[in-house]
Design a protein around this motif. Structure first.
Motif, PDB file in Angstrom:
ATOM      1  N   ASN A 144       0.655  -1.535   0.084  1.00 35.91           N
ATOM      2  CA  ASN A 144       0.162  -0.061   0.012  1.00 35.91           C
ATOM      3  C   ASN A 144       1.133   1.730  -0.461  1.00 35.91           C
TER       4      ASN A 144
ATOM      5  N   GLY B 107      -0.595   3.057  -6.770  1.00 37.00           N
ATOM      6  CA  GLY B 107      -1.887   3.419  -7.409  1.00 37.00           C
ATOM      7  C   GLY B 107      -2.493   1.958  -7.110  1.00 37.00           C
ATOM      8  N   PRO B 108      -3.982   2.215  -7.881  1.00 41.97           N
ATOM      9  CA  PRO B 108      -4.446   0.653  -7.192  1.00 41.97           C
ATOM     10  C   PRO B 108      -4.012  -0.389  -8.554  1.00 41.97           C
ATOM     11  N   VAL B 109      -3.863   0.238  -9.386  1.00 44.35           N
ATOM     12  CA  VAL B 109      -4.047   0.163 -10.842  1.00 44.35           C
ATOM     13  C   VAL B 109      -2.363  -0.800 -10.872  1.00 44.35           C
ATOM     14  N   ARG B 110      -1.499  -0.172 -10.412  1.00 37.82           N
ATOM     15  CA  ARG B 110      -0.467  -0.629  -9.738  1.00 37.82           C
ATOM     16  C   ARG B 110      -0.615  -2.596  -9.354  1.00 37.82           C
ATOM     17  N   ARG B 111      -1.370  -1.221  -8.256  1.00 36.63           N
ATOM     18  CA  ARG B 111      -1.478  -2.701  -7.174  1.00 36.63           C
ATOM     19  C   ARG B 111      -2.028  -3.950  -6.877  1.00 36.63           C
ATOM     20  N   THR B 112      -2.984  -3.867  -8.616  1.00 36.10           N
ATOM     21  CA  THR B 112      -4.067  -5.056  -8.953  1.00 36.10           C
ATOM     22  C   THR B 112      -2.494  -5.803 -10.200  1.00 36.10           C
TER      23      THR B 112
ATOM     24  N   ASN C  45       1.590  -4.464   5.016  1.00 32.60           N
ATOM     25  CA  ASN C  45       0.392  -3.320   4.923  1.00 32.60           C
ATOM     26  C   ASN C  45      -0.015  -2.804   6.559  1.00 32.60           C
TER      27      ASN C  45
ATOM     28  N   HIS D  35      -0.533  -8.127  -8.165  1.00 28.03           N
ATOM     29  CA  HIS D  35      -1.050  -9.407  -7.346  1.00 28.03           C
ATOM     30  C   HIS D  35      -1.137 -10.389  -8.384  1.00 28.03           C
TER      31      HIS D  35
END
Lengths: 291, 488
Positions: free
Chosen positions: B324, B328-333, B386, B336
């Motif tokens: 975290n 941003g969320p795109v990179r994290r998704t 996180n 994953h």
């Protein structure tokens, strides 16, 4: 539904408990996985259909992943008939007293191994292996399967005999591709510079236009030796009735379906005997694959 | 920095790996590896789900073998965990889990042949050993307080059920669920030696260069693993476990004479069998040790050490992908997705793919081991970051990574890494079957030559080596005072 499940469960646990098998009347055979699996499955399903028609019993083909698995299945009486190579046949018959080589391909009386090289090595084809010594030394080399006659035993024998060295000492890197088709593809692609394979596989692929002849060529052909054969267990008559072994043999010798023979590829089957494979046994003992 | 024992230990391992690299056979021998790799990825994005009629059956069998194997392993493991404090039990468990599922499968294939029992036992036996160890650790760490509050005269069983199990239940459940995922991977690779699971078809498609078919199988496998939380529900579990045995396939009947023969003849060393006696045994063993076991051990250790360090480096590089604290969320998704793929693909399959593409050397094995294990550790460490809360004015970007996060997670990172040391070695040995000259290569050669006596000695050597590394790993973790939660 539930009852059916319970019945099935009881049946399957019985199957686990007892040696007596529910499928005793199914005649099962296998073959060494020396080529692409799709081809093998197609070929041997055809053989299964043919045999089941001729013999009046249910015939099933079991694909296996290694030469040793084919030998073990034969030895363990989970299959009663097998299409073996020279070496695997000798191994199997040593382990199963009473088993017999009953038929071989016409071509198997005088089988050959081809040494092939990627053209980037600029090794020229030669009549005798000794004259290639300088060009071959230090190259990367692949056999087929570890248990193969034409892909391992015979090429290793000739390498040892000609160069007086173990293959791993003579070549820069030695691998086992797994089967003949893969040996061809790997040498064609240049992953290995040199390889050794079953000459029938080469000829068939060449005929079908599946070889890029500008990338790979035959550089040496071994002298002839006996190879593939159908081997059957000695106790099949007790299980499938008197004269069953002879009927299987007759059926194989009478096989004249062009398409099916073409898929082997063999022009037909002829009688064979255990003694035909003595040279293979001696060679295997000589290079230490057999005790 | 050198005053920290963890840093010193890390540097020693890095140095060993660098020296190892000098001896290791690292090369790309394929003449056009990138074209093949490109073809492979093209296959993955153009999957062909209708290649083989057997594909769905294979998927079903993969799940069935995993369920039966893991259920049986978990049951036996639990029973063993109850008596785990006894030294013979501990040694027994260490031994059975030191032998890889594929080796077990190769052994059972020799006498059970293609009967479902071969696959079930190949998973259940090593898993029993692992479950026994982990369950006993969990039980041991249970809070002793509830037990003390029980009235005197409470029976042992009642005390165990009411005072011990409730405290451990959650952890045991989580771990068992986690093992099920491992079981699916183990079950899939059993196909490579001929059992009717996914690996059977994967091997066939790959070896023939049918990348679209192989791509479809890999995608189905990832979906299967990624959706575990959706289809593995506590209420459905009993149904699955009861139903699974019926979906193992029929295989071929067992002939019991073969079992007896295997133990009384096949694995008896050749000189004893032929009546040469002990006098013949010494040169036989000597030959086996010098020509096969020692080169095998050397290559196994070499590859393990290089792969271990590569795993560590990859894990450290990969964990920010899901943390975290970065991006941003795109990179994290996408991070994953990458890590899920990396850790869901069994090393064996990764190594197989890379070997086909790059040609034979230790490189594909190192990359495969690092990707899989680095993916697992990266995922665990990333999740751990996180839970960290940094000061509002903490540095960002690279400085946040080097000064804030890595130092905070480094100890657990090392703990995970040393925990996986033994697992990496187990896998390294088995990769020999694919043609890298580790111990598995010699085991496979012995089996291919129908010399089970030699194979058994080499498997024994492999097991002992593993037990040794396991002990050393535990010693180092204790020395550095590192704590871990068990991972697969």
């Amino acid at each position: 539904m539930a009852l059916k499940l319970i019945r099935k469960f009881v049946a399957s646990s019985l199957l686990v408990m007892t040696a007596a098998s529910a499928s005793a009347e199914t005649f099962v055979f296998t073959a060494i996985p020396d080529e692409d699996e799709t081809k093998l499955v197609e070929r041997f399903r055809g053989v299964a259909d043919y045999l089941s028609e001729q013999l009046d019993v249910e015939v099933r083909y079991i694909p296996v992943k290694s030469y040793a698995a084919a030998v073990s299945a034969f030895r363990n009486n989970q299959v009663q008939l097998a299409w073996f190579g020279g070496l695997s046949g000798v191994q199997a018959r040593r382990l199963v007293p009473g088993s017999e080589a009953i038929a071989q391909g016409v071509e198997d009386e005088a089988f050959q191994t081809y040494f092939i090289a990627n053209t980037s090595t600029s090794i020229d084809p030669a009549e005798d292996l000794a004259s290639l010594e300088d060009q071959l030394r230090g190259k990367t080399f692949t056999f087929g399967s570890k248990g193969s006659t034409s892909g391992r035993l015979m090429p290793e024998f000739h390498i040892r005999e000609t160069f007086n060295q173990a293959p791993e000492d003579f070549f820069g890197r030695v691998g086992f591709s797994g089967n003949h088709t893969r040996t061809l593809r790997l040498v064609e692609a240049g992953t290995y510079e040199v390889g050794a394979l079953n000459f029938q596989v080469w000829e068939k692929e060449l005929e079908d236009g599946n070889i890029d002849t500008s990338a790979v060529q035959v550089i040496w052909e071994t002298p002839a030796y006996p190879d593939y054969q159908w081997t059957i267990r000695g106790d099949v008559n007790e299980r499938f009735g008197d004269g069953f072994k002879d009927r299987v043999k007759e059926a194989l010798l009478a096989l004249d379906d062009k398409e099916l023979l073409e898929s082997f590829p063999r022009s037909g089957f002829i009688p064979a005997s255990n003694e035909d494979y003595e040279p293979i046994r001696k060679t295997a003992e000589e290079i230490g694959i057999l005790d | 920095m050198l005053s920290y024992p963890t840093v010193r230990a890390s540097l020693i391992f890095v140095a060993v790996a660098i020296v190892g690299l000098l001896f290791a056979d690292i090369a790309i021998t394929a003449s056009n590896p990138w074209r093949d790799l490109g073809n492979f990825f093209l296959g993955v994005v153009t999957p062909n789900f209708f290649s083989s009629e057997g594909l769905l059956t294979a998927l079903l069998r993969t799940v069935a073998f995993a369920f039966v194997g893991v259920a049986l392993g978990s049951f036996c493991g639990f029973l063993l965990a109850l008596v785990y404090r006894l030294l013979p039990v501990r040694i027994f468990c260490a031994f059975i889990r030191a032998i890889h599922e594929l080796f077990w499968a190769l052994i059972f294939l020799q006498f059970f042949g293609f009967h479902p029992l071969t696959g079930v036992l190949a998973i259940a036996i090593p898993y029993s050993g692992i479950f026994a160890k982990v369950y006993s650790e969990i039980l041991e760490e249970a809070d002793p307080e509830p037990r003390r509050l029980l009235p005197p005269g409470t029976g042992m069983v009642a005390a165990f059920l009411y005072a011990r199990i409730p405290d451990c239940w959650e952890q045991m459940r989580t771990y068992t669920a986690y093992r099920l995922e491992c079981g699916l991977r183990s079950s899939a690779i059993l196909g490579f030696v001929g059992l009717p699971t996914l690996g059977f078809y994967l091997e066939a498609s790959f070896s023939q260069g049918l990348y679209s078919d192989a791509g479809a199988m890999l995608i189905l496998f990832y979906v299967l693993i990624a959706t575990i939380p959706l289809w593995v529900r506590p209420k459905l579990l009993p149904v699955y476990i009861l139903a699974a045995p019926f979906f193992l396939g029929d295989g071929l009947p067992i002939v019991w004479g073969n079992v007896e023969r295997f133990f009384t003849e096949d694995i008896v060393p050749a000189p004893l069998r032929s009546g040469e006696g002990i006098a013949g045994l010494v040169p036989w063993l000597n030959d086996l040790m010098v020509n096969e076991a020692l080169p095998g051990i050397w290559n196994t250790v070499l590859l393990t050490q290089v792969a271990l360090v590569a795993t560590g480096i990859l894990a450290l590089l990969a964990f920010p992908l899901i943390s975290n604290h970065f991006g941003g969320p795109v990179r994290r998704t996408s991070g994953h997705v990458f890590l899920v793929i990396a850790r869901s693909t069994p090393e064996y399959i990764l190594a197989y793919i890379l070997l086909q593409l790059w040609g034979p050397s230790m490189l594909p094995a190192v990359v495969a081991l690092a990707l899989h294990n680095g993916g697992i550790i990266g995922h665990l460490i990333g999740r751990q970051t996180n839970t960290l809360r940094l000061r509002p004015d903490a540095p960002t970007g690279f400085n946040r990574y080097t000064w804030e996060l890595v130092p905070r997670v480094y100890r657990s990172f090392l703990a995970f890494l040393f925990y996986r040391w033994e697992i990496i070695m187990r896998e390294t040995a088995i990769l020999g079957i694919l043609g890298i000259y580790t111990l598995g290569f010699y085991v496979d050669s012995a089996i291919q030559n129908i010399r089970f006596d030699r194979a058994m000695v080499l498997i024994l050597v492999t097991a002992l080596l593993n037990i040794g590394v396991d002990a050393l790993g535990r010693y180092i973790r204790r020395k550095l005072a590192l704590q871990t939660m068990p991972t697969c």
